[in-house]
Motif scaffolding. Structure first.
Motif, PDB file in Angstrom:
ATOM      1  N   UNK A 134     -11.247  -4.547  13.809  1.00 30.53           N
ATOM      2  CA  UNK A 134     -11.886  -4.233  12.514  1.00 30.53           C
ATOM      3  C   UNK A 134     -10.945  -3.528  11.551  1.00 30.53           C
ATOM      4  N   UNK A 135      -9.658  -3.483  11.884  1.00 33.60           N
ATOM      5  CA  UNK A 135      -8.690  -2.747  11.053  1.00 33.60           C
ATOM      6  C   UNK A 135      -7.694  -3.696  10.435  1.00 33.60           C
ATOM      7  N   UNK A 136      -7.411  -3.467   9.154  1.00 35.74           N
ATOM      8  CA  UNK A 136      -6.416  -4.270   8.434  1.00 35.74           C
ATOM      9  C   UNK A 136      -5.458  -3.297   7.739  1.00 35.74           C
ATOM     10  N   UNK A 137      -4.153  -3.531   7.918  1.00 34.24           N
ATOM     11  CA  UNK A 137      -3.145  -2.750   7.203  1.00 34.24           C
ATOM     12  C   UNK A 137      -2.371  -3.704   6.314  1.00 34.24           C
ATOM     13  N   UNK A 138      -2.275  -3.386   5.027  1.00 34.93           N
ATOM     14  CA  UNK A 138      -1.584  -4.250   4.065  1.00 34.93           C
ATOM     15  C   UNK A 138      -0.374  -3.499   3.511  1.00 34.93           C
ATOM     16  N   UNK A 139       0.785  -4.138   3.583  1.00 38.17           N
ATOM     17  CA  UNK A 139       2.011  -3.601   3.007  1.00 38.17           C
ATOM     18  C   UNK A 139       2.474  -4.542   1.906  1.00 38.17           C
ATOM     19  N   UNK A 140       2.756  -3.991   0.739  1.00 35.33           N
ATOM     20  CA  UNK A 140       3.195  -4.812  -0.401  1.00 35.33           C
ATOM     21  C   UNK A 140       4.602  -4.414  -0.820  1.00 35.33           C
ATOM     22  N   UNK A 141       5.439  -5.407  -1.008  1.00 36.24           N
ATOM     23  CA  UNK A 141       6.778  -5.234  -1.527  1.00 36.24           C
ATOM     24  C   UNK A 141       7.187  -6.582  -2.121  1.00 36.24           C
ATOM     25  N   UNK A 142       8.216  -6.593  -2.956  1.00 41.85           N
ATOM     26  CA  UNK A 142       8.630  -7.843  -3.590  1.00 41.85           C
ATOM     27  C   UNK A 142       9.966  -8.282  -3.007  1.00 41.85           C
ATOM     28  N   UNK A 143       9.915  -9.315  -2.174  1.00 36.73           N
ATOM     29  CA  UNK A 143      11.150  -9.773  -1.513  1.00 36.73           C
ATOM     30  C   UNK A 143      12.219 -10.081  -2.564  1.00 36.73           C
ATOM     31  N   UNK A 144      11.801 -10.792  -3.618  1.00 31.65           N
ATOM     32  CA  UNK A 144      12.770 -11.257  -4.624  1.00 31.65           C
ATOM     33  C   UNK A 144      13.419 -10.100  -5.369  1.00 31.65           C
ATOM     34  N   UNK A 145      12.805  -8.912  -5.331  1.00 31.97           N
ATOM     35  CA  UNK A 145      13.383  -7.746  -6.025  1.00 31.97           C
ATOM     36  C   UNK A 145      14.002  -6.764  -5.032  1.00 31.97           C
ATOM     37  N   UNK A 146      13.738  -6.977  -3.757  1.00 33.15           N
ATOM     38  CA  UNK A 146      14.246  -6.051  -2.736  1.00 33.15           C
ATOM     39  C   UNK A 146      13.590  -4.691  -2.798  1.00 33.15           C
ATOM     40  N   UNK A 147      12.354  -4.689  -3.277  1.00 36.48           N
ATOM     41  CA  UNK A 147      11.628  -3.406  -3.355  1.00 36.48           C
ATOM     42  C   UNK A 147      10.341  -3.591  -4.133  1.00 36.48           C
ATOM     43  N   UNK A 148       9.859  -2.516  -4.738  1.00 39.62           N
ATOM     44  CA  UNK A 148       8.580  -2.571  -5.455  1.00 39.62           C
ATOM     45  C   UNK A 148       8.771  -3.126  -6.865  1.00 39.62           C
ATOM     46  N   UNK A 149       7.862  -3.980  -7.275  1.00 43.02           N
ATOM     47  CA  UNK A 149       7.872  -4.514  -8.642  1.00 43.02           C
ATOM     48  C   UNK A 149       6.457  -4.484  -9.203  1.00 43.02           C
ATOM     49  N   UNK A 150       6.341  -4.897 -10.450  1.00 40.09           N
ATOM     50  CA  UNK A 150       5.034  -4.909 -11.104  1.00 40.09           C
ATOM     51  C   UNK A 150       4.072  -5.837 -10.366  1.00 40.09           C
ATOM     52  N   UNK A 151       4.600  -6.828  -9.652  1.00 40.08           N
ATOM     53  CA  UNK A 151       3.733  -7.767  -8.928  1.00 40.08           C
ATOM     54  C   UNK A 151       3.001  -7.073  -7.778  1.00 40.08           C
ATOM     55  N   UNK A 152       3.625  -6.065  -7.207  1.00 37.79           N
ATOM     56  CA  UNK A 152       2.962  -5.305  -6.149  1.00 37.79           C
ATOM     57  C   UNK A 152       1.804  -4.498  -6.717  1.00 37.79           C
ATOM     58  N   UNK A 153       2.022  -3.936  -7.914  1.00 35.56           N
ATOM     59  CA  UNK A 153       0.959  -3.175  -8.575  1.00 35.56           C
ATOM     60  C   UNK A 153      -0.219  -4.087  -8.889  1.00 35.56           C
ATOM     61  N   UNK A 154       0.093  -5.256  -9.439  1.00 43.65           N
ATOM     62  CA  UNK A 154      -0.970  -6.182  -9.845  1.00 43.65           C
ATOM     63  C   UNK A 154      -1.798  -6.637  -8.648  1.00 43.65           C
ATOM     64  N   UNK A 155      -1.129  -6.953  -7.548  1.00 42.04           N
ATOM     65  CA  UNK A 155      -1.875  -7.405  -6.365  1.00 42.04           C
ATOM     66  C   UNK A 155      -2.643  -6.243  -5.745  1.00 42.04           C
ATOM     67  N   UNK A 156      -2.048  -5.060  -5.713  1.00 44.42           N
ATOM     68  CA  UNK A 156      -2.749  -3.888  -5.140  1.00 44.42           C
ATOM     69  C   UNK A 156      -4.019  -3.595  -5.938  1.00 44.42           C
ATOM     70  N   UNK A 157      -3.930  -3.682  -7.263  1.00 45.03           N
ATOM     71  CA  UNK A 157      -5.123  -3.426  -8.101  1.00 45.03           C
ATOM     72  C   UNK A 157      -6.199  -4.472  -7.836  1.00 45.03           C
ATOM     73  N   UNK A 158      -5.770  -5.714  -7.642  1.00 43.21           N
ATOM     74  CA  UNK A 158      -6.744  -6.788  -7.372  1.00 43.21           C
ATOM     75  C   UNK A 158      -7.401  -6.579  -6.003  1.00 43.21           C
ATOM     76  N   UNK A 159      -6.603  -6.147  -5.028  1.00 40.28           N
ATOM     77  CA  UNK A 159      -7.158  -5.854  -3.696  1.00 40.28           C
ATOM     78  C   UNK A 159      -8.128  -4.676  -3.762  1.00 40.28           C
ATOM     79  N   UNK A 160      -7.764  -3.646  -4.513  1.00 36.25           N
ATOM     80  CA  UNK A 160      -8.665  -2.490  -4.648  1.00 36.25           C
ATOM     81  C   UNK A 160     -10.025  -2.901  -5.216  1.00 36.25           C
ATOM     82  N   UNK A 161     -10.026  -3.946  -6.057  1.00 38.83           N
ATOM     83  CA  UNK A 161     -11.290  -4.358  -6.674  1.00 38.83           C
ATOM     84  C   UNK A 161     -12.220  -5.048  -5.687  1.00 38.83           C
ATOM     85  N   UNK A 162     -11.669  -5.608  -4.627  1.00 40.17           N
ATOM     86  CA  UNK A 162     -12.545  -6.293  -3.651  1.00 40.17           C
ATOM     87  C   UNK A 162     -12.742  -5.476  -2.385  1.00 40.17           C
TER      88      UNK A 162
END
Ligand SMILES: C[C@H](O)[C@H](O)[C@H]1CNC2=NC(N)=NC(=O)C2=N1
Length: 101
Positions: free
Chosen positions: A72-100
């Protein structure tokens, strides 16, 4: 495709307030800067239903998580492979995940 840029240090610092449910982490390979959020659901069925919805979000965003599921446990890690770290795409997906979540 334009190179995706890493977040600036100040943009990264702002994540503490922008994504309060998320924590700073590293990608599984331990290489890259990332954010993670852990979820606990009633049972496996609820967890997997959530994962199915996140999968559709990932496809919509063309941005895909590193994730684990144990019953019953899910751990999600977000990073941008193409940037080699955090990018705006991680923020956008995290916000979308938070909404559901
Ligand atoms: C070709 C495709 O658009 C790219 O490989 C996308 C796919 N999903 C992705 N997901 C993540 N997390 N990082 C990426 O850089 C990335 N790039």
């Amino acid at each position: 495709m334009a190179k995706i840029e890493k977040l600036t240090d100040s943009e990264r610092a702002a994540l503490v307030d922008l994504l309060p449910a998320w924590s700073f982490a590293r990608t599984n390979a331990g290489q890259n800067d990332a954010i993670e959020r852990k979820f606990v659901f009633k049972d496996f069925s609820e967890a997997f239903a959530f994962m199915a919805r996140v999968a559709l979000l990932a496809e919509k965003h063309d941005h895909h998580p590193e994730w684990t599921n144990v019953y019953n446990r899910v751990a999600i890690t977000l990073s941008t492979h193409d940037a080699g770290g955090l990018s705006v795409r991680d923020i956008q997906l995290a916000e979308a995940i938070d909404m559901i979540a």
